[in-house]
Design a protein around this motif. Structure first.
Motif, PDB file in Angstrom:
ATOM      1  N   MET A   1       0.034   8.357  -3.683  1.00  0.00           N
ATOM      2  CA  MET A   1       0.554   7.062  -4.049  1.00  0.00           C
ATOM      3  C   MET A   1       1.669   6.695  -3.081  1.00  0.00           C
ATOM      4  N   ASN A   2       1.655   5.456  -2.613  1.00  0.00           N
ATOM      5  CA  ASN A   2       2.724   4.934  -1.780  1.00  0.00           C
ATOM      6  C   ASN A   2       3.714   4.179  -2.653  1.00  0.00           C
ATOM      7  N   ILE A   3       4.955   4.090  -2.192  1.00  0.00           N
ATOM      8  CA  ILE A   3       6.037   3.522  -3.000  1.00  0.00           C
ATOM      9  C   ILE A   3       6.751   2.437  -2.210  1.00  0.00           C
ATOM     10  N   LYS A  23      11.225  16.347  -0.996  1.00  0.00           N
ATOM     11  CA  LYS A  23      10.581  17.080  -2.078  1.00  0.00           C
ATOM     12  C   LYS A  23       9.062  16.914  -2.116  1.00  0.00           C
ATOM     13  N   PHE A  24       8.588  15.696  -1.791  1.00  0.00           N
ATOM     14  CA  PHE A  24       7.157  15.418  -1.946  1.00  0.00           C
ATOM     15  C   PHE A  24       6.449  15.037  -0.642  1.00  0.00           C
ATOM     16  N   ASN A  25       7.143  15.238   0.479  1.00  0.00           N
ATOM     17  CA  ASN A  25       6.548  15.024   1.798  1.00  0.00           C
ATOM     18  C   ASN A  25       6.098  13.576   2.029  1.00  0.00           C
ATOM     19  N   TYR A  26       6.940  12.622   1.666  1.00  0.00           N
ATOM     20  CA  TYR A  26       6.686  11.215   1.953  1.00  0.00           C
ATOM     21  C   TYR A  26       7.243  10.865   3.326  1.00  0.00           C
ATOM     22  N   GLU A  78      -0.843   9.049   5.773  1.00  0.00           N
ATOM     23  CA  GLU A  78       0.327   9.672   5.147  1.00  0.00           C
ATOM     24  C   GLU A  78       0.814   8.843   3.970  1.00  0.00           C
ATOM     25  N   ARG A  79       1.393   9.536   2.992  1.00  0.00           N
ATOM     26  CA  ARG A  79       2.049   8.825   1.900  1.00  0.00           C
ATOM     27  C   ARG A  79       3.389   8.336   2.418  1.00  0.00           C
ATOM     28  N   PHE A  80       3.785   7.139   2.007  1.00  0.00           N
ATOM     29  CA  PHE A  80       5.034   6.589   2.518  1.00  0.00           C
ATOM     30  C   PHE A  80       5.843   5.886   1.438  1.00  0.00           C
ATOM     31  N   ILE A  81       7.116   5.755   1.745  1.00  0.00           N
ATOM     32  CA  ILE A  81       8.040   4.953   0.945  1.00  0.00           C
ATOM     33  C   ILE A  81       8.519   3.838   1.837  1.00  0.00           C
TER      34      ILE A  81
END
Length: 106
Positions: A1-3, A23-26, A78-81
């Motif tokens: 999930m992206n944020i 912590k979650f590799n974002y 990749e997951r990203f913020i």
């Protein structure tokens, strides 16, 4: 999930992003960081951005969109913020178009 974090300056978006990144590799994406990185590269666009900022002006949505789209294209798996963008309805609509083009879900 992206944020996507949307909040006023100094609300803690960067701090929370850093915690989640570790912590979650974002991947943490901040438009300010993207601008500074482009300036540091000394590209034509980076030089233009530096001139705009030096004059005390805001960097246009077009430039921000170009940088963000390029970065999102590079990290597509990749997951990203996304920190601090979008800041208005027009940017949100543009971001939605980018997400659709790149097949990114939030």
């Amino acid at each position: 999930m992206n944020i996507i974090f949307i909040a006023p300056p100094a609300a803690g978006k960067g701090t929370l992003s850093s915690l989640l990144e570790d912590k979650f590799n974002y991947k943490h994406l901040s438009t300010g960081d993207l601008l500074r990185a482009e300036i540091k590269k000394k590209t034509d666009l980076g030089n233009k951005i530096e001139e705009i900022i030096t004059r005390g002006e805001l960097v246009s949505d077009d430039i921000i969109t170009e940088l963000l789209k390029n970065e999102l294209s590079e990290i597509s798996n990749e997951r990203f913020i996304l920190d601090g963008y979008p800041r208005n309805i027009a940017q949100a609509e543009t971001l939605n178009q980018i997400f659709n083009e790149l097949n990114i879900e939030i």
